[in-house]
Design an enzyme around this catalytic site. Structure first.
Site, PDB file in Angstrom:
ATOM      1  CG  ASP A   1     -34.816  34.648  12.045  1.00 30.67           C
ATOM      2  OD1 ASP A   1     -34.009  34.854  12.890  1.00 30.67           O
ATOM      3  OD2 ASP A   1     -35.009  33.694  11.329  1.00 30.67           O
TER       4      ASP A   1
ATOM      5  CG  LEU B   1     -22.944  31.930   5.090  1.00 28.93           C
ATOM      6  CD1 LEU B   1     -21.518  32.498   4.706  1.00 28.93           C
ATOM      7  CD2 LEU B   1     -24.365  32.728   4.976  1.00 28.93           C
TER       8      LEU B   1
ATOM      9  CB  CYS C   1     -31.265  21.119  11.177  1.00 27.53           C
ATOM     10  SG  CYS C   1     -32.727  20.714  10.151  1.00 27.53           S
TER      11      CYS C   1
ATOM     12  CB  CYS D   1     -21.708  15.641  23.634  1.00 28.57           C
ATOM     13  SG  CYS D   1     -22.627  16.720  24.297  1.00 28.57           S
TER      14      CYS D   1
END
Length: 385
Positions: free
Chosen positions: A62, A71, A193, A342
């Site tokens: 990562d 969180l 997401c 946006c």
């Protein structure tokens, strides 16, 4: 053969007393090496349960750092971890959970240049990523290196889970990601997401199910989800399990394989360089917009986000969602500067290209960085998401 300390016998006692699992299953976990790609929403529960179960060596890939917005779902981290590299924060937390395992970290983006080198040293890969280029990359690397790949994905209320490239006890190899999805979707069709959102508990559910599949494969206990795709809808609590079959046209291991190495997955998925080549649009930065607001000069501000985003935070612009912008041409001025924004500037740039191409507008400006930049540079009190 790995030996257990007295403390480990006590720690893993609930595994050891399962007749089908026992000491042999636990020994297999201790001797196993698992690579988890992505320490985010899926990776958080996945890593915690693998560490708690006693997987001997866990690798974490990562390149990101912990942010406040993580969180809500990335329960591996706390407020004290904000700003830290995820791989390092994860390692620290996991060793607190189980000091009898080894954690290796790779603070880098997995790519065609390093994937084979990293994955080669592991028995199994668990894919906790959130984008198509990396999913295809991980799949292809696992097939080329003959490694099983435990896959999951999440979006809003829906999740998917499967086991790819697994060889069963009879030596039969199961399907891989390319058998299920031979071609990636068009760029921008499936929001991330960050753009579409995800209910916080969903990655916890799917990541835990991933851990279950990993443990089954490593221990040899149970039947892995190979050749099947599990679908879960958290909103309705409905589940489905679909069969997945091997595709004879699979370029990696079909009847006539054509791919023997990793490729450019950004290009394969139609993004990366293709994004750069999109026609540029005129821009105005947030300081320029603030100056117009202060002077009260004539301009029109249009927000092309969705109503639920507008409810969180807005700049008092006129709300015309991207999907409806070409139907609202009559509302868009042609005799003054029109600023379209946006969240980050991507959707508004797309709206401008559509309006210019279809209706010949020449007075449209994209707010560079969108409402995120405005909140960061002009109004820190503005809620961001």
């Amino acid at each position: 053969m790995s030996a257990f300390s007295k403390e480990e016998y006590k720690r893993y006692s609930r595994h050891l007393i399962i007749p089908e699992f026992g000491l042999e299953g636990q020994r297999r976990l201790k001797e196993s090496r698992v690579l988890v790609v992505g320490a985010g929403g899926l990776g958080s529960p996945l890593l915690q349960y693998l560490a708690a179960a006693g997987v001997g060596t866990i690798g974490i890939v990562d390149f990101d750092v912990v942010e406040d917005s993580n969180l809500q779902r990335q329960v591996l981290f706390g407020v004290n971890d904000v700003g830290k590299p995820k791989a390092d924060a994860a390692r620290e937390r996991l060793l607190q959970l189980n000091p009898y395992i080894e954690i290796k970290t790779y603070r880098e983006r997995i790519s065609s240049e390093n994937a084979l080198e990293i994955i080669r040293d592991y028995d199994l890969v668990a894919d906790g990523t959130d984008n198509f280029p990396t999913r295809y990359l991980i799949n292809d690397a696992c097939v080329l290196l003959d490694k099983p790949n435990v896959y999951a994905s999440i979006f809003r209320f829906e999740g998917q889970l499967s086991v790819f490239n697994h060889v069963d006890e009879q030596g039969v190899r199961g399907p891989n990601y390319r058998d299920l999805f031979p071609e990636p979707p068009p760029p921008g069709l499936v929001p991330s997401c960050a753009e579409g959102g995800v209910i916080g508990v969903l990655p916890g559910i799917l990541g835990s199910l991933q851990a279950n599949e990993v443990i089954k494969i490593l221990s040899g206990v149970g039947e892995p989800l190979s050749g099947r795709l599990f679908l879960f809808d958290a909103a309705t609590f409905q589940t489905r399990t679909l069969k997945v079959r091997r595709d004879p046209d699979n370029p990696l291991n079909g009847e006539n394989p054509t791919q023997t190495a990793l490729i450019d997955y950004q290009q394969f998925c139609g993004i990366g360089n293709a994004e750069v080549e999109e026609r540029a649009v005129k821009e105005i930065d947030v300081e320029g917009l603030k100056d117009l607001q202060t002077r009260g000069e004539g301009y029109q501000l249009i927000d092309v986000r969705e109503p639920y985003e507008y409810e969180i935070a807005h700049l008092d612009g006129e709300l015309i969602p991207l999907g409806a912008v070409t139907e609202a041409v009559a509302k868009i001025a042609r005799d003054k500067q029109v600023i379209i924004h946006c969240r980050s500037g991507k959707r508004s740039a797309k709206a401008i290209r559509q309006l210019e191409d279809l209706y010949g507008f020449d007075n449209l400006y994209n707010l560079k960085g969108g409402i995120l930049a405005y909140a960061e540079q002009i109004n820190p009190a503005l809620p961001v998401y």
